[in-house]
Each structure stands twice: as C-alpha cells, then as structure tokens.
Write an enzyme that holds these catalytic residues in place. Structure first.
Site, PDB file in Angstrom:
ATOM      1  N   GLY A  28       0.751  -1.249   0.000  1.00 21.74           N
ATOM      2  CA  GLY A  28       0.000   0.000   0.000  1.00 21.74           C
ATOM      3  C   GLY A  28       0.775   1.290   0.000  1.00 21.74           C
ATOM      4  O   GLY A  28       1.780   1.442  -0.663  1.00 21.74           O
ATOM      5  N   CYS A 221      17.488 -13.699  -7.808  1.00 19.93           N
ATOM      6  CA  CYS A 221      16.193 -13.610  -7.135  1.00 19.93           C
ATOM      7  C   CYS A 221      16.369 -13.907  -5.652  1.00 19.93           C
ATOM      8  O   CYS A 221      17.299 -14.602  -5.251  1.00 19.93           O
ATOM      9  CB  CYS A 221      15.193 -14.597  -7.739  1.00 19.93           C
ATOM     10  N   ASP A 237       8.435  -9.518  -3.297  1.00 17.50           N
ATOM     11  CA  ASP A 237       7.121  -8.890  -3.090  1.00 17.50           C
ATOM     12  C   ASP A 237       6.091  -9.337  -4.113  1.00 17.50           C
ATOM     13  O   ASP A 237       4.902  -9.064  -3.955  1.00 17.50           O
ATOM     14  CB  ASP A 237       7.229  -7.363  -3.064  1.00 17.50           C
TER      15      ASP A 237
END
Length: 337
Positions: A28, A221, A237
């Site tokens: 967010g 990664c 994420d």
C-alpha cells in the site's frame, strides 16, 4: 505493523552487520502509518546499529500526504523517495483517482515541487500501461521539464481473474518494446547530462562492471526479502504466498531465514531457463526475465518471460550504443584527487 514487529525487523536485520543495510518502505501507501512510525523506526536503527554500519532507507509513495514535516524528515535522515507519477495530468489521472473519481496529479505535482524545494532526494516511478505506452517522448519531456533527473519506468501487466488473460489496462510486450526503444533514443543524447533512467543505467553498469543492482537484469532472485505487517517473511514482493513463506522475523533470525530450502528453491528457479532462452542472444539483457513474468506465460517458471518480445527489441536496438557509451566512459582519464 506493530511496534514489536518493527523492533524485531530492525534489530535482527542490523544484527547481521552487513556492509550496507537498506530498508525499503512500501505499502500500500506507507505514509498511512504516520510520520511517528518512521521516526520510531529511525530511532531503532540508531539504537541497534553499530559503528561503521551503513544504514539507508528508501520510501515509495503516491505523494498525497506529503507535507513539510514529512519532507524535513526525509531530508534529515537522507531517505530516497520514489514518487509514483505517470506523466502529465491526462495520463496520470487515467488510473490514479480518488474514490470520488477525481484525479490525483495535482497532489503528486505538489509533492514533487515540495521535495525539490526542501532538498529531498527522490526519483519518479512511472507505470507503463495501455494509456502511457505510446507516449514515451511526451512523458520523458514532461519529467525533464519539471527538473526530474532520475526516472524509472515499470511495465503494468495483471491478469483478469475471470479469464487469466492480461487485463485491459496492461501493456502488451510489443507496446512495451516500442516504448523502451523510443525512450532509449530520446535518453541517449542526454545520458551524459546526468539524466538517469534506471533500466538503461543498469545495462550500462553491467557493461562497465559486469553486474548491476537490479535483480531483473542480473538474474538474481530472493536478494531483497519482504516482511509483511505481521512479521511474515517472503523471498519477493511478487510472491507473498503461503508456499513461499520463509517464517516470521519475530520468531526466527534473518540469518536462519535465508538458509531455508524454500529460498534456495526460489533462487535456483531463475537459472532454469527454457531451451529457447539458452540459445537467445538477448538473454544477456534479461537473464530470462522476472519470475513473475515467466509464471504469467504458462503458470510455472519454465517458460520464457511474458516480455520476451520487448527485451528482444531493446537488445537489438540498444546493445551497440550501450557498448559505445561504455567505451567512451572507459576512455575518460581518471583524475587523481
């Protein structure tokens, strides 16, 4: 995120005593936590850090809540701020709207100018979607005229839950390839003027140094762990899923979390390239692509990246100019200080 989890994250991360420790605050929208939360975070970094440690912070925001207090805090503690902004109003407001339908461009622009005025280090993150894909020149000129020196361009592709096909607002591989090539041609003559586009900087850095700090260009990664609000830890994420949960930082030190077999499997998946990728000359540019985009193509990690066509186009278009620019840089004499 509770104070208990925040303390665990900071204490256990800094206990690793890495040469450089970076906290990246995302949401967010992280400003919704309030400024006092981040003042507390910095105080914990000062408490648990040790002499000689380099600790830095990055902060991703839409800018709507930024004011002088936020900017004074960012400047004082040298936060690097990423401001989400998709170009001029007609493009930015296409998708970045409030619940009442009004656009948010004016707020993002206000935040940008306030950060410039108060000396906050920031860059602009622009999403390349169906509306912005054909407007590379317009968007670049808009940011440059605003005095933005550091830009990132991120492709938007999400699947429609009903059809599993790319959602209507996604950018197609062909359109993203065209966008990158046009953007490169605009940027290249000004690259020597300290205008930074992160993807192109990464290609140049890899040509000069052999590696970059960008996982999608380096084929690495699981280097940037994600901590959710409850302390659960994941390798990326884009993969905050039960099958990739590594544990909880409140219960398990980071040093043990990074030894989990799940993380090893996640990291090794990037190297399992399909045969077509192993034979592809553009592999040196994309390293097989981000796992989320390989999974999007076929539902597993063993397929070429969704953006294969885009990266092939960019490789054919930009590889030699990047090599030439690298040769120019190597030829510049190093002046002793």
């Amino acid at each position: 995120m509770s104070d208990e989890v925040l303390q665990a994250v900071v204490r256990r991360y800094l206990k690793l005593r890495l040469p450089q420790s970076v906290f990246c605050w995302q949401g967010g929208e992280p400003t919704l936590m309030g400024l006092e939360f981040f003042r507390r975070a910095v105080s914990l970094m000062q408490r648990f850090g040790r002499g000689g440690q380099s600790v830095s912070n990055a902060f991703q925001t839409n800018g709507l809540l930024l004011d002088r207090d936020w900017c004074d805090f960012f400047r004082r503690y040298r936060f690097l701020v990423g401001l989400s902004m998709d170009g001029p109003p007609v493009l930015h407001d296409r998708y970045r709207r409030r619940p009442d339908g009004t656009g948010t461009h004016a707020d993002a622009l206000r935040a940008l100018r306030l950060m410039q005025e108060m000396g906050v280090e920031f860059n602009v993150l622009c999403v390349v979607n169906d509306a912005t894909a054909g407007r590379a020149r317009e968007i670049y000129a808009y940011f440059r005229d605003l005095g933005v020196r550091h830009m990132q361009f991120i492709p938007c592709v999400e699947s429609d839950p009903a059809t599993r096909q790319p959602a209507s607002y996604s950018v197609s591989p062909a359109a993203f390839g065209d966008f990158l090539c046009e953007l490169f041609d605009i940027w290249l003559p000004e690259a020597r003027e300290d205008i930074s586009i992160r993807r192109f900087d990464g290609l140049l850095r890899r040509e000069l140094c052999g590696s970059t700090d960008q996982c999608d260009l380096d084929g690495r990664c699981g280097e940037c762990l994600v901590v959710e609000h409850n302390g659960d830890v994941y390798p990326c994420d884009f993969f905050v899923r039960d099958e990739w949960r590594l544990g909880n930082v409140a219960a398990t030190p980071f040093a043990r979390l990074v030894e989990r077999n799940r993380l090893r499997r996640f990291r090794s998946a990037r190297a399992r390239l399909p045969e077509a990728c192993r034979e592809c000359e553009a592999r040196t540019l994309c390293c097989g692509g981000c796992l989320k985009d390989r999974e999007r193509t076929s539902g597993n990690f063993d397929a070429p990246t969704y953006f294969c066509e885009a990266y092939r186009r960019l490789f054919a278009h930009a590889s030699e100019p990047i090599r030439e620019l690298a040769r120019e840089i190597r030829a510049v004499p190093v002046t002793a200080i």
